[in-house]
Write a protein that holds these residues in place. Structure first.
Motif, PDB file in Angstrom:
ATOM      1  N   ASP A 275     -50.299 -10.803  30.684  1.00 41.68           N
ATOM      2  CA  ASP A 275     -50.470  -9.907  31.824  1.00 41.68           C
ATOM      3  C   ASP A 275     -49.948  -8.512  31.514  1.00 41.68           C
ATOM      4  OD1 ASP A 275     -47.540  -9.962  33.036  1.00 41.68           O
ATOM      5  OD2 ASP A 275     -48.091 -12.056  32.771  1.00 41.68           O
TER       6      ASP A 275
ATOM      7  N   SER B  49     -49.345  -4.324  33.283  1.00 40.56           N
ATOM      8  CA  SER B  49     -49.368  -3.390  34.408  1.00 40.56           C
ATOM      9  C   SER B  49     -50.068  -2.113  33.975  1.00 40.56           C
ATOM     10  CB  SER B  49     -47.951  -3.030  34.859  1.00 40.56           C
ATOM     11  OG  SER B  49     -47.266  -4.155  35.307  1.00 40.56           O
TER      12      SER B  49
ATOM     13  N   GLU C 210     -54.059  -3.178  42.649  1.00 37.00           N
ATOM     14  CA  GLU C 210     -52.743  -2.541  42.767  1.00 37.00           C
ATOM     15  C   GLU C 210     -52.071  -2.288  41.418  1.00 37.00           C
ATOM     16  OE1 GLU C 210     -50.492  -3.257  46.247  1.00 37.00           O
ATOM     17  OE2 GLU C 210     -52.005  -4.602  47.082  1.00 37.00           O
ATOM     18  N   GLY C 211     -52.781  -2.616  40.310  1.00 37.24           N
ATOM     19  CA  GLY C 211     -52.259  -2.217  39.005  1.00 37.24           C
ATOM     20  C   GLY C 211     -51.817  -3.346  38.099  1.00 37.24           C
ATOM     21  N   LEU C 212     -52.567  -4.445  38.130  1.00 32.79           N
ATOM     22  CA  LEU C 212     -52.191  -5.575  37.294  1.00 32.79           C
ATOM     23  C   LEU C 212     -53.452  -6.090  36.614  1.00 32.79           C
ATOM     24  CD1 LEU C 212     -49.395  -7.053  37.038  1.00 32.79           C
ATOM     25  CD2 LEU C 212     -50.280  -8.708  38.680  1.00 32.79           C
TER      26      LEU C 212
ATOM     27  N   THR D 244     -54.717  -9.515  34.356  1.00 27.50           N
ATOM     28  CA  THR D 244     -54.343 -10.799  33.755  1.00 27.50           C
ATOM     29  C   THR D 244     -55.456 -11.241  32.815  1.00 27.50           C
ATOM     30  OG1 THR D 244     -55.318 -12.085  35.582  1.00 27.50           O
ATOM     31  CG2 THR D 244     -52.993 -11.547  35.756  1.00 27.50           C
TER      32      THR D 244
ATOM     33  N   HIS E  66     -46.696  -2.224  31.178  1.00 25.06           N
ATOM     34  CA  HIS E  66     -45.936  -3.370  30.667  1.00 25.06           C
ATOM     35  C   HIS E  66     -46.918  -4.402  30.152  1.00 25.06           C
ATOM     36  CE1 HIS E  66     -46.677  -6.752  33.472  1.00 25.06           C
ATOM     37  NE2 HIS E  66     -46.011  -7.465  32.607  1.00 25.06           N
ATOM     38  N   GLY E  67     -46.426  -5.239  29.255  1.00 25.08           N
ATOM     39  CA  GLY E  67     -47.232  -6.347  28.762  1.00 25.08           C
ATOM     40  C   GLY E  67     -46.355  -7.571  28.629  1.00 25.08           C
TER      41      GLY E  67
ATOM     42  N   MET F  32     -44.949  -7.014  43.132  1.00 26.04           N
ATOM     43  CA  MET F  32     -46.336  -7.483  43.005  1.00 26.04           C
ATOM     44  C   MET F  32     -46.486  -8.334  41.745  1.00 26.04           C
ATOM     45  SD  MET F  32     -48.547  -4.562  41.145  1.00 26.04           S
ATOM     46  CE  MET F  32     -48.146  -4.059  39.486  1.00 26.04           C
TER      47      MET F  32
ATOM     48  N   GLU G 236     -55.689 -18.725  40.854  1.00 21.77           N
ATOM     49  CA  GLU G 236     -55.014 -17.434  40.659  1.00 21.77           C
ATOM     50  C   GLU G 236     -55.267 -16.488  41.818  1.00 21.77           C
ATOM     51  OE1 GLU G 236     -54.732 -16.083  36.616  1.00 21.77           O
ATOM     52  OE2 GLU G 236     -55.091 -14.029  37.229  1.00 21.77           O
TER      53      GLU G 236
ATOM     54  N   TYR H 174     -53.500 -12.736  43.962  1.00 22.21           N
ATOM     55  CA  TYR H 174     -52.561 -11.623  43.962  1.00 22.21           C
ATOM     56  C   TYR H 174     -51.501 -11.838  45.032  1.00 22.21           C
ATOM     57  CZ  TYR H 174     -50.775  -6.919  43.848  1.00 22.21           C
ATOM     58  OH  TYR H 174     -49.950  -5.844  43.715  1.00 22.21           O
TER      59      TYR H 174
ATOM     60  N   ARG I 139     -46.653 -13.690  37.429  1.00 20.83           N
ATOM     61  CA  ARG I 139     -46.930 -12.757  36.328  1.00 20.83           C
ATOM     62  C   ARG I 139     -46.993 -11.323  36.829  1.00 20.83           C
ATOM     63  NH1 ARG I 139     -52.320 -15.526  34.635  1.00 20.83           N
ATOM     64  NH2 ARG I 139     -52.274 -14.170  32.811  1.00 20.83           N
TER      65      ARG I 139
ATOM     66  N   PRO J 222     -44.704  -7.155  36.402  1.00 22.54           N
ATOM     67  CA  PRO J 222     -43.895  -6.246  35.585  1.00 22.54           C
ATOM     68  C   PRO J 222     -42.513  -6.778  35.217  1.00 22.54           C
ATOM     69  CG  PRO J 222     -44.631  -5.176  37.638  1.00 22.54           C
ATOM     70  CD  PRO J 222     -45.149  -6.564  37.663  1.00 22.54           C
TER      71      PRO J 222
ATOM     72  N   VAL K 190     -40.696  -9.286  33.426  1.00 21.71           N
ATOM     73  CA  VAL K 190     -40.988 -10.294  32.404  1.00 21.71           C
ATOM     74  C   VAL K 190     -39.970 -11.434  32.538  1.00 21.71           C
ATOM     75  CG1 VAL K 190     -40.940 -10.634  29.912  1.00 21.71           C
ATOM     76  CG2 VAL K 190     -42.105  -8.645  30.876  1.00 21.71           C
TER      77      VAL K 190
ATOM     78  N   ASP L 264     -35.672  -0.347  29.670  1.00 26.67           N
ATOM     79  CA  ASP L 264     -36.924  -0.715  29.010  1.00 26.67           C
ATOM     80  C   ASP L 264     -37.410   0.480  28.202  1.00 26.67           C
ATOM     81  OD1 ASP L 264     -39.337  -1.727  28.204  1.00 26.67           O
ATOM     82  OD2 ASP L 264     -40.022  -2.315  30.199  1.00 26.67           O
TER      83      ASP L 264
ATOM     84  N   LYS M 264     -38.607  -2.880  20.493  1.00 25.85           N
ATOM     85  CA  LYS M 264     -38.675  -2.749  21.944  1.00 25.85           C
ATOM     86  C   LYS M 264     -37.360  -3.296  22.509  1.00 25.85           C
ATOM     87  CE  LYS M 264     -41.682  -4.358  25.697  1.00 25.85           C
ATOM     88  NZ  LYS M 264     -42.977  -5.063  25.902  1.00 25.85           N
TER      89      LYS M 264
ATOM     90  N   GLU N 249     -39.186  -8.642  22.898  1.00 34.11           N
ATOM     91  CA  GLU N 249     -39.576  -9.747  23.787  1.00 34.11           C
ATOM     92  C   GLU N 249     -38.968 -11.099  23.416  1.00 34.11           C
ATOM     93  OE1 GLU N 249     -43.728  -9.514  25.067  1.00 34.11           O
ATOM     94  OE2 GLU N 249     -43.883  -7.653  23.935  1.00 34.11           O
TER      95      GLU N 249
END
Lengths: 367, 367
Positions: free
Chosen positions: A9, A11, A72-74, A76, A111-112, B1, B80, B82, B120, B122, B124, B145, B152, B169
């Motif tokens: 996922d 952002s 909204e900015g995601l 998957t 983000h990932g 979210m 799935e 939101y 899932r 932002p 993590v 971050d 990272k 990660e």
């Protein structure tokens, strides 16, 4: 055989996916990057959804990939394929992280995240913590899988925890969990020699087995589900010894029956114990202390104190430290008891729960 | 979210899904049961795939449900939708288990499994064990971050583990992990007073902080990534104290640089240490001990022993107990060293890794 599900996922600045042209470019970059791992992909479906957009790709080996954009900015990405036992993963964890990092970089995402691949099939490996976080166990064999009149009973083998008893799909006890039983009974802090003890439940046999090492006068165990004992006697001997095989000895007896009925009988007969162990269902996780299960817990507490000597103690397991609300509700129940009681708590990290667990020791306030 | 992903899987007698009529009946039952939780569903797509069949449903709120049949006897359901931060789950864990049990019963399936919902977004939350099993952490905040020249760097907050350092990660160290540092340094078993010590890496500051409590003569720490130290100095003071703030004291110094370069310099200067700590990258998990990372590990070992006194020790972390092959490969590297070395191992359960970790203590065989 299993289905492998790989989830990623991301952002993204919302405006970039609400704009059709920009979204198309992003889909193109995602497809190109996926193709580095899966070869040529075909988009077999796409549609605008109320909250965004989705499209589906597949490759020549029936890997199905859902890509979904949420307004909204995601974003998957769900990759799923069939995997025979000896097949390699089509995309390794390392590769899926590379894919993630490449997309974050190329698309300048906020983000990932890549989840370790989920392996879904007849060997059940995923169980929740008390607060319903997912934990994957290194389970490699199912040893026992039957449904009794009361519950679904499974015994599975974990590479690190030994055999594990699973009741209604919840971790119950593993061979690595001596600390669970020792904390429940407060080994080294309570003196059981010469004492009269009643166990409510305890079908895995571990508590009875450990208590018998401490020279009690007598232990009676009231377990409703014979099939649990049969399973544990076959696969959990390292924690229950032979107590579930012999069932009765000079100073102990296992009674197959409803502990409520037996507690009523003891109350009527005036039989009293030094210790009663509540080794039944966990405290429920619910928002308000209502419903059948809390009624059950309250009734168990009342009846247990009715068969305890003035100096007696009720010992039980509570819940995960990650569920303070549930623990608080249990303590509210304790505070309502009449005559009034006082309690102490102890905590242990239980290996097969992968979290801290709370145990209670409850006594009459005055005696 | 976040996107909520709920996964269920089932085993079924293969002949029942290879037969089109029977498969249609099963799809109908699945749809009816899903509708108990999601209201009316519309099948928006279906197709025969090489290895089976798949169809997609959606409800009026853009919940997308993939149902897939694999010819060899597996059904997966992926739900799935939101979810805004304060929304409830559309299907609770308890409800998804009810759904699972209803389907197993009504369709007489061979097994059913419900995974706890995946959340899932932002924040993590999912990290792997050493053997790549998924673990969900109770992470509720991202505190830091940034990407440095080298990696990272994230610091997140876990409700049960405190602040956690995440590098590329992977879980690195949490505030709850004192046992990690104490096992690495073998507290209580090694005597550091009056000793000359060199730390390779150690950017979180925890090892330096704990070593300074044991009255060493001098500790030099060689860390390449200034940004890691900046982050830990801001958010991990409970494990590193003020060592990353002050950087230099009467008996210690942090040098920002490549430890390889500094080890070469020490070799040239003839500088010797009583202890060298390898607090760098974990032992890689790979099938054969080749590639850059094993070369790096071998070089580190060689150079470290070149700056150790005859009586000196090299102390380092290994890998998860769940990865015996990787540990074995590391030990193979140790056995190749010249002059020959001997080693001991110690194990500790590291809270933030949620598994047993192996630590090595290596010394010259003869001195």
């Amino acid at each position: 055989m299993s289905a492998n599900t790989v989830l990623l996922d991301f952002s993204i600045e919302p405006s970039r996916i609400n704009d059709e042209l920009s979204r198309k470019d992003i889909v193109k970059v995602i497809k190109e990057n996926l193709e580095k791992y899966f070869g040529n992909l075909k988009m077999i479906y796409d549609m605008l959804v109320d909250d965004g957009y989705m499209c589906i790709f597949n490759d020549s080996s029936a890997t199905i990939i859902n890509v979904r954009f949420f307004n909204e900015g995601l974003i998957t990405i769900n990759i799923e394929y069939y995997k025979k036992d000896n097949d390699n993963q089509r995309i390794s964890f390392e590769s899926s992280r590379q894919l993630e990092n490449a997309l974050v970089k190329e698309l300048n995402l906020l983000h990932g995240q890549t989840l370790p691949a989920l392996d879904r099939g007849p060997i059940v490996k995923y169980f929740p913590t008390a607060d319903e976080r997912i934990i994957e166990y290194d389970i490699d064999k199912v040893l026992f899988d039957k449904r009794s009149e009361f519950q679904k009973i499974q015994i599975v083998h974990s590479k690190t925890l030994g055999n594990m008893l699973i009741l209604d799909e919840l971790q119950n006890i593993a061979e690595a969990d001596l600390i669970y039983t020792e904390t429940l009974m407060q080994r080294g802090k309570e003196d059981y020699s010469g004492k009269d003890i009643c166990i409510l439940g305890g079908g895995d046999g571990a508590l009875l087995y450990e208590l018998l090492k401490e020279n009690p006068k007598n232990v009676v165990m009231l377990e409703i589900d014979d099939l649990v004992m049969e399973a544990c006697n076959k696969y959990m001997n390292s924690i229950c010894g032979d107590v579930l095989e012999v069932r009765k000895g000079d100073n102990f007896e296992i009674i197959i029956g409803d502990c409520m009925v037996w507690l009523d009988k003891y109350i009527k007969d005036g039989r009293k114990f030094d210790y009663v162990f509540g080794d039944l269902t966990d405290i429920p996780i619910s928002d308000t202390p209502t419903g059948e299960i809390w009624d059950f817990i309250r009734t168990i507490l009342e009846k247990s104190f009715a068969v305890l000597k003035n100096t007696g103690k009720f010992m039980t397991h509570g819940n995960g430290a990650s569920c303070p609300e549930s623990l608080e509700m249990y303590e509210e129940q304790l505070k309502k008891l009449n005559p009034t009681v006082k309690f102490t708590r102890d905590t242990a990290f239980v290996p097969s729960f992968m979290e801290d667990w709370i145990f209670y020791q409850v006594a009459f306030e005055k005696h």
